[in-house]
Design an enzyme around this catalytic site. Sequence first.
Site, PDB file in Angstrom:
ATOM      1  N   GLY A  52       0.766  -1.145   0.017  1.00 63.26           N
ATOM      2  CA  GLY A  52       0.249   0.148  -0.088  1.00 63.26           C
ATOM      3  C   GLY A  52       0.673   1.204  -0.121  1.00 63.26           C
ATOM      4  N   CYS A  53       1.762   0.926  -0.284  1.00 62.94           N
ATOM      5  CA  CYS A  53       2.943   2.507   0.005  1.00 62.94           C
ATOM      6  C   CYS A  53       3.561   2.705  -1.053  1.00 62.94           C
ATOM      7  CB  CYS A  53       4.898   2.161   1.033  1.00 62.94           C
ATOM      8  SG  CYS A  53       3.236   1.813   2.797  1.00 62.94           S
ATOM      9  N   GLN A  54       3.955   4.010  -1.559  1.00 58.88           N
ATOM     10  CA  GLN A  54       4.065   4.330  -3.077  1.00 58.88           C
ATOM     11  C   GLN A  54       5.622   4.046  -3.085  1.00 58.88           C
ATOM     12  OE1 GLN A  54       2.824   7.951  -3.266  1.00 58.88           O
ATOM     13  NE2 GLN A  54       0.671   7.526  -4.509  1.00 58.88           N
ATOM     14  N   SER A  55       6.827   4.329  -1.761  1.00 60.91           N
ATOM     15  CA  SER A  55       7.914   3.819  -1.724  1.00 60.91           C
ATOM     16  C   SER A  55       7.705   2.910  -1.291  1.00 60.91           C
ATOM     17  CB  SER A  55       8.577   5.062  -0.723  1.00 60.91           C
ATOM     18  OG  SER A  55       8.097   6.354  -0.666  1.00 60.91           O
ATOM     19  N   GLY A 127      -0.636   5.289   2.744  1.00 56.47           N
ATOM     20  CA  GLY A 127       0.869   4.242   2.941  1.00 56.47           C
ATOM     21  C   GLY A 127       1.244   4.301   4.378  1.00 56.47           C
TER      22      GLY A 127
END
Length: 143
Positions: A52-55, A127
């Site tokens: 769920g994190c972009q990073s 995130g």
Amino acid sequence: MQMTPEEQGEELVEAFEMFDSWEDRYRFLIDMGRSMKPLTEADKTEENRVVGCQSNVWLVANVEPQGGENVLHFRADSDSTIVRGLIALLTTVYDGQNPRTILDFDIDSLMQRLGLDQHLSIGRRNGMAGMVVRIKTLAAQNA
């Protein structure tokens, strides 16, 4: 003696209140992230990655018996400086706690008190929610 998540949260609120601007608060978060020991490459696996994190964010929990119950110690890392600060904030609150305490703590209330619910982009809030889900999942697995 280990501070409770509420006590850790109070310290974070007080630290945030020392800064007048969000730019300074972001710098504080980034410094928190920089103070974390990086994970080894061996820990940066898909199994430890936060969904769920972009990073890229990796989170590992070590279970340690203490006083007749298990407590969790978290280690984490990210390839983004601000996200690394956010996971440092979460591990500050949750590290050294037993699973029940982790599952019961109202992190959303703390995020509101810190103003992070208003000052993070939707992507970063999502995130952060993914990081909390991962922490609580690890706690539930070790309850």
